[in-house]
Design an enzyme around this catalytic site. Structure first.
Site, short mmCIF file in Angstrom:
data_model
loop_
_atom_site.label_atom_id
_atom_site.label_comp_id
_atom_site.label_asym_id
_atom_site.label_seq_id
_atom_site.Cartn_x
_atom_site.Cartn_y
_atom_site.Cartn_z
N ARG A 1 -1.56 -6.69 12.28
CA ARG A 1 -2.57 -6.02 13.12
C ARG A 1 -3.23 -6.99 14.08
NH1 ARG A 1 -6.34 -1.54 10.02
NH2 ARG A 1 -4.56 -0.40 9.21
N ARG B 1 -0.60 2.05 13.06
CA ARG B 1 -1.19 0.81 12.53
C ARG B 1 -1.05 0.62 11.02
NH1 ARG B 1 -7.64 1.15 12.59
NH2 ARG B 1 -7.97 2.92 11.22
N HIS B 2 -0.32 1.52 10.36
CA HIS B 2 -0.15 1.39 8.91
C HIS B 2 1.27 0.98 8.52
CE1 HIS B 2 -3.91 3.79 8.75
NE2 HIS B 2 -4.10 3.07 7.66
N ARG C 1 0.85 -1.20 0.00
CA ARG C 1 0.00 0.00 0.00
C ARG C 1 0.88 1.24 0.00
NH1 ARG C 1 -5.20 -1.96 2.20
NH2 ARG C 1 -5.40 -3.83 0.93
#
Length: 531
Positions: free
Chosen positions: A505, A311-312, A303
């Protein structure tokens, strides 16, 4: 000053300088003599030491292991050192975690992954003074082979995982020597935040840990996290295989953005451009159209989002599921939630040691879930948020703070950390999402949450080429770029749905950690490309 005067002064200077040089030479000669004397003394001492050292064959630095020989020697695992092995003579390979010399003895803590044991070298029948000195000088993190006798201890050794035994070393050989200066100390890296601040003891910040990841991964906390992560993958595979799913592998270099969005990495592909897959979405669906019925895959997802949040990541591991259903997409939801519940149960029942280890450094509440899993409709979630004072429209997407708040509200009301939010507004979902037949504003799509954070996004997919073309056009997607995807639905496609889960996650939220980089072995984010 006269010419003669200048000449006289120069001669005096020269004389003074030559005196200085002579003195210097004398000093250096004395120094060299002293050094030679010292060296001779040392050599003599060493020779007598070697002659006196009855244990000289019992310790030392081994030749580099280049597979010169096959030794018929069994090495015992540290975790297997229990009182049952008392009085046995064993061989063991481990790292030197710490060493402490005290008079005629030296205490070592030997570590193997998340297990460690106390060991002792003491002057006696097997060990000489020189051997004790050698053991005390082995650098931390060096790998050693030891032959030792296992002894029961009167008092538990609280600082070690093997509390009921210690090793009395009879031989010790260094297999691989660590450099004396470590980039970080392991005991600092596992210290809970805030602990030891009064004594001025250090903790290690996240960037230092990630820059020296190989050392950081040796800590008990990291070992536990990634063993648990391996367990998540294993449980995911086993549960789905048991349910009749087939594991597939999908390409990661693709011709068009899989989500139809802009957040893709472009790579040069010979004379044209290609993209790194944002998800295996299109290929999972093609497999359903090809009659594989139920499929899953485990693989990297990319991504290109410039998100520097907790959280990315720009690359993470996707656990993806897709399956045909008979009459209602809730069959898919039930299958996915049951898979998640099996994972939670498997972790709870088989990974308590790892969970407790992580908890020592990062305390958190045990993870709670219900059977069957709680399912709320999007409108119910919005109503709960409004009741709590949040202003939002019916078709607004959930912001991260609102997701977290809803997670807290659900926990208070239903006492679960895991739930499903169903029937999302159509406007906030991708083009291939099936609209709700009863309300055009909503869709047959859902998200799943752990501790108030989204871990899965899924939906019933559109399996009709005509409707798919209409929705893609509505989203202003270039139809030429998704032609092969749309065409795969032209020859009969079963109704189907699925979802994608982020492995890192799931691990982060199950363990109650606060940053996804802790559960990514070598994380990639907008600011990190190494190690």
């Amino acid at each position: 000053m006269t010419k003669e005067g200048v000449q006289g002064a120069t001669e005096e200077d020269q004389q003074a300088q030559s005196k200085k040089a002579l003195k210097k030479q004398q000093k250096e000669a004395e120094k060299a003599a002293k050094k030679a004397e010292k060296q001779a003394k040392l050599t003599a001492e060493q020779q007598t030491t070697e002659e006196d050292d009855f244990a000289k064959d019992r310790y030392g630095v081994s030749a580099m292991v280049q597979s010169q020989q096959k030794l018929d020697r069994e090495l015992v695992r540290v975790q297997d050192l229990t009182p049952e092995k008392a009085d046995q003579l064993i061989w063991l390979r481990a790292r030197v975690h710490t060493s402490r010399a005290k008079g005629k003895q030296c205490f070592l803590v030997l570590r193997q992954q998340q297990f460690n044991v106390q060991a002792l070298v003491a002057v006696g029948d097997c060990a000489s003074k020189q051997m004790v000195k050698f053991a005390a000088n082995i650098t931390k993190e060096s790998i050693v082979d030891v032959e030792a006798s296992v002894r029961k201890v009167e008092q538990k050794i609280e600082s070690c995982s093997q509390q009921d035994v210690e090793l009395h070393i009879e031989r010790i050989f260094v297999i691989s020597q660590a450099e004396p200066r470590l980039p970080l100390q392991l005991e600092d890296a596992v210290r809970p935040d805030g602990e030891g601040e009064e004594e001025g003891r250090a903790t290690v910040n996240q960037d230092t840990k990630l820059d020296n990841r190989v050392i950081d991964l040796r800590t008990t906390t990291s070992q536990a996290i990634f063993r648990l992560q391996s367990g998540v993958c294993q449980l995911f595979r086993d549960t789905l295989t048991h349910k009749g799913f087939v594991e597939i592998q999908t390409p990661k270099i693709i011709s068009a953005a899989s989500e139809g969005g802009a957040n893709v990495f472009t790579v040069s592909y010979f004379k044209t451009s290609a993209y790194l897959a944002q998800s295996p979405q299109l290929y999972k669906q093609m497999c359903i159209c090809a009659d594989f019925d139920k499929v899953f895959c485990v693989g990297p997802v990319f991504r290109a989002e410039d998100s520097n949040t907790h959280r990315h990541l720009t690359e993470f591991v996707g656990l993806d599921i897709e399956m045909a259903f008979n009459y209602h997409y809730h069959e898919v939801i039930d299958s996915i939630t049951d898979t998640m519940v099996q994972i939670f149960k498997g972790l709870r029942d088989n990974f308590q040691t790892e969970i407790q280890t992580v908890n020592k450094q990062f305390p958190s509440e045990p993870f709670k879930f219900l059977e069957p899993t709680l399912r709320l409709e999007y409108t119910e979630g919005v109503a709960m948020l409004r009741e709590a004072g949040v202003e939002m429209g019916d078709e607004d997407d959930l912001s991260t703070p609102n997701e977290k708040l809803l997670g807290r509200l659900v926990k208070e009301k239903y006492d679960t950390d895991f739930y499903v939010l169903d029937k999302y507004p159509l406007a906030v979902r991708p083009f291939y999402t099936m609209p709700d037949p009863n309300n055009a504003k909503y869709s047959n799509s859902y998200d799943m949450f752990m501790r108030g954070e989204e871990i899965l996004s899924g939906a019933q997919r559109i399996h009709d080429a005509q409707l798919l073309t209409e929705r893609a056009t509505h989203h202003q997607i270039d139809l030429e770029k998704i032609k092969s995807y749309v065409d795969s639905f032209r020859f009969g496609a079963p109704p189907h749905g699925g979802g994608g889960i982020g492995l890192e996650r799931v691990c982060m939220l199950y363990l109650g950690l606060h940053n996804v980089r802790q559960t990514s072995m070598f994380p990639r984010d907008p600011k990190r490309l190494t190690p």
